[in-house]
Write an enzyme that holds these catalytic residues in place. Structure first.
Site, mmCIF file in Angstrom:
data_model
loop_
_atom_site.group_PDB
_atom_site.id
_atom_site.type_symbol
_atom_site.label_atom_id
_atom_site.label_comp_id
_atom_site.label_asym_id
_atom_site.label_seq_id
_atom_site.Cartn_x
_atom_site.Cartn_y
_atom_site.Cartn_z
ATOM 1 N N THR A 112 28.010 2.864 -19.074
ATOM 2 C CA THR A 112 29.367 2.446 -19.436
ATOM 3 C C THR A 112 30.311 3.279 -18.594
ATOM 4 O OG1 THR A 112 28.783 1.766 -21.663
ATOM 5 C CG2 THR A 112 31.080 2.358 -21.270
ATOM 6 N N LYS A 143 32.728 -4.459 -21.960
ATOM 7 C CA LYS A 143 32.324 -3.295 -22.757
ATOM 8 C C LYS A 143 33.558 -2.538 -23.254
ATOM 9 C CE LYS A 143 29.612 -0.194 -24.637
ATOM 10 N NZ LYS A 143 28.607 0.673 -24.045
ATOM 11 N N LYS A 154 34.546 9.441 -24.223
ATOM 12 C CA LYS A 154 34.488 9.058 -22.807
ATOM 13 C C LYS A 154 34.926 7.599 -22.628
ATOM 14 C CE LYS A 154 30.846 7.181 -20.988
ATOM 15 N NZ LYS A 154 29.604 6.740 -20.317
#
Lengths: 293, 293
Positions: A95, A170, A238
């Site tokens: 990701t 995502k 993150k």
């Protein structure tokens, strides 16, 4: 088809294991060789650099930590693109930043290498069971070539558009989770303070218009004070940072995401980075005068 | 058992209709008599005041607009408690203040009248189909007595605790929805700006860990620019105001709820109070430079 694999953490190792089980020949590299041992014992060949993995592979999968790691592993002097022959394919499943995905795709295309961004959701359990949702960005013909491999560990596998579209999807997923988690924690905190039986509350509000996966699964864990990951707070922080940066680049204001990120940063400040995302509840407990330690 | 019914709006009218269909004798009052006409034609007897409804009923249901309306209809000079005989029962189904529910229960107990707070979720559709979720606060014996009547229009019907517990549960439900809607709108806004196919995005993120009723139902409506209620923004603003006030009273900080409320107030400022809650998307469109008019 010779497969290369870079990154054998809690996600990468079981995913690569599925590829080996399917009978593919696999070369592997990861930062800490000890984490590749079980794959080596399953038949994977160790390589000292991503570049040497790429030199002997037709397709290379990367699933590492942060965008800076992706950049090093793919674009660095000893990276995948330095070693891969024309006609090869790169599939980054980290990701990571949509803009980095686009940059990598462009650099790869210069060398006649196809690139897909293919982040996953479904967590370590999905990786072990081979049931990850995979969101793919990149050219259709490359997607079609990669599909048999992606099906080793993913179902459903969906192509979302050109380069970056997998990462963007995502990010949409993480943005949705961020505020949903705020709702879960605040509704349970309110119910607790009001003296309600929290399991009964979830029984009622967990079906109908307020229902979500988060309230029904992570909400139940909160009631039992079970903060095990699931999905680590540090990784979620993150992801939210990437989403906010990309949104800022697109001149898009997302105040709910920004608020959620701040609370998760507070969780980091309290040393909770190793808890699952439901650990947000503990930040709210402290904020509301409920010492838990 | 003689039933009284006060409030025949979009929710109350079909609910009272189910009670009539079940064969109960019903007295009815509402602010605007025209809205009771169809119930009168089904056999309900009109009364000029809540007090006179109560005088000829064993149990009185109220479902009106705002807490101030509940207070007037129940505690006012011409209100339910002024007319009801000892041994009677009051069931307030308005989404209203938990603290008011406790105050009404106390005033009712002084006159040997049982009181239940019993707000619902499920919307006008649930009211028409008799499938409302009912969250009840109050004494167990009163709950048991009311249950056959509540089952005329509700399923499931759950007792959540003593007086106020029904309203508190409803507040938990609305708190959960508030931030979940922020997540829905922000994730779709991001996906739209990123150039993704929004239906495909919901296909992917609407199952798995980001899944919610809101993304799968209201998210799809947003894609079609369908802002019909569903649940009115103006009613949601009322509910969030109650929740924030109660939380403040309990010294509980809920920043996500406060943020959501501000955006829904912005929706009111833009004249969107008659849209469904998914109309929040239009506030975000304008905030992000996407004029829609």
């Amino acid at each position: 088809m010779r497969v290369g694999w870079i990154g054998t953490g809690v996600m990468g190792a079981p995913m690569c294991g599925h590829v080996l089980e399917a009978g593919y020949s696999v070369s592997v590299h990861t930062r800490t060789r000890a984490k590749a041992k079980s794959l080596e014992s399953q038949g994977a060949a160790w390589c000292d650099t991503p570049r040497s993995v790429a030199a002997q592979s037709d397709v290379v999968f990367t699933i590492v930590g942060y965008p800076v790691d992706v950049e090093a592993v793919v674009l660095g002097a000893d990276g995948v693109l330095a070693g891969m022959r024309p006609g090869g394919m790169l599939v980054d499943m980290t990701t990571s930043e949509p803009s980095l995905a686009m940059r990598m795709a462009s650099r790869a295309a210069d060398k006649d290498i196809a690139a897909l961004d293919a982040p996953v959701s479904g967590g370590d359990r999905g990786a072990r069971e081979g049931t990850l949702t995979i969101m793919v960005g990149g050219p259709e013909d490359a997607f079609d070539r990669a599909l048999p491999l992606l099906h080793c560990f993913g179902k459903p596998v969906r192509r979302m558009g050109e380069a970056g579209a997998g990462q963007h999807t995502k990010m949409s997923n993480q943005i949705l989770i961020a505020s949903t988690m705020i709702g879960v924690v605040e509704s349970l905190m309110y119910a607790m303070r009001a003296g309600l039986d929290l399991d009964r509350v979830i029984d009622v509000i967990g079906s109908g218009a307020a229902a979500s996966w988060s309230i029904n699964h992570l909400g139940r864990r909160i009631i039992r004070a079970d903060y095990d990951p699931g999905f680590f707070i540090k990784h979620f922080v993150k992801d939210m940072g990437i989403a906010l940066a990309e949104a800022g680049r697109m001149r898009l204001a997302l105040p709910g995401l920004a608020l959620a990120q701040q609370f998760y940063i507070a969780a980091m400040a309290e040393g909770l980075e190793g808890l699952g995302t439901q650990g947000l509840y503990r930040v709210y407990e402290r904020m509301n005068g409920l010492a838990v330690d």
